[in-house]
Design a protein around this motif. Structure first.
Motif, PDB file in Angstrom:
ATOM      1  N   ASP A  17      65.502 -13.751  47.023  1.00 17.02           N
ATOM      2  CA  ASP A  17      66.415 -12.949  46.203  1.00 17.02           C
ATOM      3  C   ASP A  17      65.978 -11.486  46.011  1.00 17.02           C
ATOM      4  O   ASP A  17      66.722 -10.568  46.332  1.00 17.02           O
ATOM      5  N   PHE A  18      64.775 -11.284  45.451  1.00 12.32           N
ATOM      6  CA  PHE A  18      64.338  -9.928  45.102  1.00 12.32           C
ATOM      7  C   PHE A  18      62.838  -9.761  45.315  1.00 12.32           C
ATOM      8  O   PHE A  18      62.097 -10.740  45.282  1.00 12.32           O
ATOM      9  N   GLY A  19      62.407  -8.504  45.471  1.00 14.06           N
ATOM     10  CA  GLY A  19      60.976  -8.236  45.554  1.00 14.06           C
ATOM     11  C   GLY A  19      60.658  -6.786  45.285  1.00 14.06           C
ATOM     12  O   GLY A  19      61.496  -5.886  45.482  1.00 14.06           O
ATOM     13  N   LYS A  20      59.447  -6.550  44.793  1.00 19.37           N
ATOM     14  CA  LYS A  20      58.934  -5.187  44.595  1.00 19.37           C
ATOM     15  C   LYS A  20      57.418  -5.287  44.574  1.00 19.37           C
ATOM     16  O   LYS A  20      56.864  -6.167  43.913  1.00 19.37           O
ATOM     17  N   ASP A  56      59.310  -8.171  54.940  1.00 21.66           N
ATOM     18  CA  ASP A  56      59.783  -6.803  55.147  1.00 21.66           C
ATOM     19  C   ASP A  56      59.048  -5.824  54.222  1.00 21.66           C
ATOM     20  O   ASP A  56      59.675  -4.963  53.589  1.00 21.66           O
ATOM     21  N   GLY A  57      57.737  -5.987  54.121  1.00 22.84           N
ATOM     22  CA  GLY A  57      56.926  -5.053  53.345  1.00 22.84           C
ATOM     23  C   GLY A  57      56.568  -5.522  51.944  1.00 22.84           C
ATOM     24  O   GLY A  57      55.711  -4.924  51.285  1.00 22.84           O
ATOM     25  N   ARG A 111      64.070  -4.564  45.797  1.00 22.54           N
ATOM     26  CA  ARG A 111      64.794  -4.860  47.027  1.00 22.54           C
ATOM     27  C   ARG A 111      65.460  -6.224  46.888  1.00 22.54           C
ATOM     28  O   ARG A 111      64.945  -7.099  46.179  1.00 22.54           O
ATOM     29  N   ASP A 112      66.616  -6.395  47.533  1.00 18.05           N
ATOM     30  CA  ASP A 112      67.299  -7.686  47.464  1.00 18.05           C
ATOM     31  C   ASP A 112      67.400  -8.310  48.856  1.00 18.05           C
ATOM     32  O   ASP A 112      67.163  -7.642  49.864  1.00 18.05           O
ATOM     33  N   HIS A 113      67.700  -9.584  48.906  1.00 12.52           N
ATOM     34  CA  HIS A 113      67.858 -10.310  50.172  1.00 12.52           C
ATOM     35  C   HIS A 113      66.712 -10.030  51.143  1.00 12.52           C
ATOM     36  O   HIS A 113      66.946  -9.581  52.269  1.00 12.52           O
ATOM     37  N   LEU A 114      65.476 -10.264  50.698  1.00  9.89           N
ATOM     38  CA  LEU A 114      64.319 -10.040  51.569  1.00  9.89           C
ATOM     39  C   LEU A 114      64.369 -11.043  52.711  1.00  9.89           C
ATOM     40  O   LEU A 114      64.313 -12.262  52.483  1.00  9.89           O
TER      41      LEU A 114
END
Lengths: 222, 222
Positions: free
Chosen positions: B87-90, B123-124, B70-73
């Motif tokens: 920036d990013f997350g997973k 956001d999760g 995901r981008d822009h968390l």
């Protein structure tokens, strides 16, 4: 001026136990200080009085160094990625005056926390208490500059979860509304950014509630 | 590209135990990525190839989001004094790409530490590991931009004394010297600051040791 005080991480207890004399000096300097104002250069409010960060800084500098506080404490070379120097210090207390914007507050917090945890001393000054001096939100001021209510919110968030653990006393410079106070009105060489003083006057300044939308007071030379 | 890796606060162990699949994706994206270059606009070296932060960012964005990152968390409203988004997350891994200057690195560190300690999810996406992608010092680049050796020094200082405690893997993007690598040469609409692409070419790029004083390599389109 009057002081709005917020303590974090046991700052009040640390002051009572160890730093009462340093705090008394800071309190005296700030409460004896007149309101420093200058003419705004911002479109729409040009010429109206706003909070003068340069004048306030100069006054604090003069009075603290007169009381034996050291200024421009050099940051050791290996930590200079966090800045060149710390504003003031005495004993094991450091003091930062922060009228700039919020990233500078975060930088002040992070480096103070590092010095505290690493046991770094700054040319003989230990870091066991951080005093941060800011201005209250009530003052008309240059756009986007930090105010104490915002600083309080940010330090709270970081202290609550232990991102910063050193004792911190946050001071907001405020006045009663309405009131009439002694002020120092400084005229600078250029309206914006200049630190070259053309004239200093000592008018009384009337402080009234401003338009509700702004939550800033209205200042009038009287 | 090749990766120079530095781990802090048990990041290697955390990756082995819990985040092996997320890390493998990051590693694949970065090692498969060609060197992104563009023409310098700096006086004296105008037109010579330098590291292209915008192109590198774009490539990482494309490849990570293709793999379900995901981008822009969005950062929760009460913490937006630390920025708008990450920036990013997973999973429970966040990743920041930082080619800007050092105050932004400190901001990334402080907000990640806050989210980690406060148990905030974005956001999760949880914050149990921070991956920071930077460029090696070897690359000619825009002046005063962060490089990984500097980031390593700064994170070390903060992690050693526990100012940051969350697991962090710092990645420096590097290449062997000398070598010839596949590159992407992007021409932007304006030499400085523009993100509008005029042309993308895929030349080979030769990497040679540069003048010793600079410690930067010399890049040549071949």
């Amino acid at each position: 001026m009057q002081l709005a005080i917020s303590d974090f991480n046991g700052a009040a207890e640390a002051i009572d136990a160890q730093f009462a004399s340093e705090w008394e000096e800071v309190q005296e300097v700030l409460t004896d200080m007149p309101l420093h104002i200058k003419a705004s250069d911002q479109a729409g409010i040009q010429g109206t009085p706003i909070f003068d960060a340069v004048g306030t800084n100069g006054s604090i500098h003069q009075e603290l160094t007169d009381r034996g506080w050291r200024d421009h404490l050099p940051i050791p070379a290996e930590y200079q990625f966090l800045g060149k120097d710390v504003d003031f210090g005495k004993g094991d207390v450091i003091l930062e005056v922060q009228f700039s914007n919020y990233p500078f507050l975060l930088n002040n917090l992070m480096r103070s926390e590092l010095f505290y945890k690493a046991g770094v001393d700054l040319d003989g000054i230990g870091v066991q208490l951080l005093v941060i001096v800011t201005k209250g939100k009530m003052w008309p001021a240059s756009q986007s500059t930090l105010y104490s209510e915002q600083a309080e919110h940010q330090i709270s968030a970081l202290a609550e979860v232990g991102v910063v653990e050193l004792p911190i006393r946050l001071v907001g410079l405020i006045e009663q509304v309405p009131s009439t106070v002694q002020s120092v009105w400084t005229t600078y060489h250029a309206a914006r950014y200049s630190r070259t003083v053309v004239e200093k006057e000592l008018p009384a300044c009337q402080i009234d509630a401003g338009a509700r939308a702004t939550s800033r007071v209205r200042l009038t030379r009287v």
